[in-house]
Design an enzyme around this catalytic site. Sequence first.
Site, PDB file in Angstrom:
ATOM      1  N   LYS A  91       2.670 -11.632   4.417  1.00 24.55           N
ATOM      2  CA  LYS A  91       3.514 -11.526   3.337  1.00 24.55           C
ATOM      3  C   LYS A  91       4.402 -12.780   3.616  1.00 24.55           C
ATOM      4  O   LYS A  91       4.764 -13.671   2.710  1.00 24.55           O
ATOM      5  CB  LYS A  91       4.382 -10.405   3.539  1.00 24.55           C
ATOM      6  N   LYS A 132      -9.751  -7.160   8.204  1.00 31.01           N
ATOM      7  CA  LYS A 132      -8.964  -6.337   7.406  1.00 31.01           C
ATOM      8  C   LYS A 132      -9.309  -4.781   7.514  1.00 31.01           C
ATOM      9  O   LYS A 132     -10.316  -4.464   7.150  1.00 31.01           O
ATOM     10  CB  LYS A 132      -9.332  -6.898   5.777  1.00 31.01           C
ATOM     11  N   LYS A 181      -4.090  -8.968  -0.135  1.00 31.01           N
ATOM     12  CA  LYS A 181      -3.511  -9.052  -1.454  1.00 31.01           C
ATOM     13  C   LYS A 181      -2.240  -9.777  -1.360  1.00 31.01           C
ATOM     14  O   LYS A 181      -2.023 -10.430  -2.472  1.00 31.01           O
ATOM     15  CB  LYS A 181      -2.738  -7.325  -1.690  1.00 31.01           C
ATOM     16  N   GLY A 226       0.727  -1.122   0.140  1.00 33.58           N
ATOM     17  CA  GLY A 226       0.058   0.222   0.115  1.00 33.58           C
ATOM     18  C   GLY A 226       0.774   1.359  -0.027  1.00 33.58           C
ATOM     19  O   GLY A 226       0.261   2.239  -0.486  1.00 33.58           O
ATOM     20  N   ASN A 227       2.199   1.160   0.536  1.00 32.54           N
ATOM     21  CA  ASN A 227       2.843   2.334   0.270  1.00 32.54           C
ATOM     22  C   ASN A 227       3.079   2.893  -0.966  1.00 32.54           C
ATOM     23  O   ASN A 227       3.652   3.925  -1.045  1.00 32.54           O
ATOM     24  CB  ASN A 227       4.330   1.999   1.319  1.00 32.54           C
TER      25      ASN A 227
END
Length: 308
Positions: free
Chosen positions: A265, A124, A207, A9-10
Amino acid sequence: MRIVAALGGNALIRRGQPLSVQTQRDNLVAAAQALAPLARTHELLITHGNGPQVGLLALQAAAYAGQSGGEATPLDVLGAESEGMVGYLIEQALANLLPERRFATLLTQVEVDSADPAFAHPSKPIGPLYSEAELAALVRPAHWQFGRDGERWRRLVASPRPLQVLELPVIRLLLEQGVSVICGGGGGIPVLRRDGVVHGVEAVIDKDHASGLLARQLGADLLLLLTDVPGVAPDFRAAEPQWLHRTTPAALRELALPAGSMGPKVQACIEFVEAGGPRAAIGRLEDATALVSGSAGTQLSKLRPAPR
């Protein structure tokens, strides 16, 4: 090499930045510069997050529904809107740098299980951050749930595990024809299948898990998770974390990592490698080329390389 690269998202909105289109355009200039060398020389599939974007669209939809007396737009439709919007911005930024290459943004339906326990436990975070006072003053549907994100608050929604990407044959065809594909945005559009019929569902898929699924189903050579830190660190809260360079699924399973950031991740990388994927890597977006070469970030494979 076939690479699935997931933009954190960054890459679009950094914490504290306004949720504006121009902010995203500006941030994606740097993201495109990091990804362009990969698109030039590899089969590249790009995924991205959508937490801030889909949350903002949900607020807009709820405000309109309140004024018109209609129903709020469901999350699966908002997910499709955000996937198209962000995909367009990424595609345009890359195409401006590589006019000779072909790019395609593809809306992606991702099947989930209606019995997934995540539907009963929203976790989320989406949308903007709120202070206590802002949250108290917020006009919102009664069924929305909120939880802490650091010192502030964000809306929480269900995030079921992805099972199957419905557009997989099309994605594979595009990659084989030399097209760099942008898909699976925000984890893809969550759908259920009932009696052979596909329906959207109120959820936002993680994601990283969706990217790992795509990498497995496409037989990718590398799963690349791009974020704003150099890699994975067992002591990530330390003043000077000791970043792991080369590691294995077994070693990573022993770490206690944040569920909302690095945890998904690492889990996606573990599952990819344990399913037969050659290599996964986690690291900074600006180090994308070095991550592919193996000289930066946390590199994950089944066996540690023998010491030289």
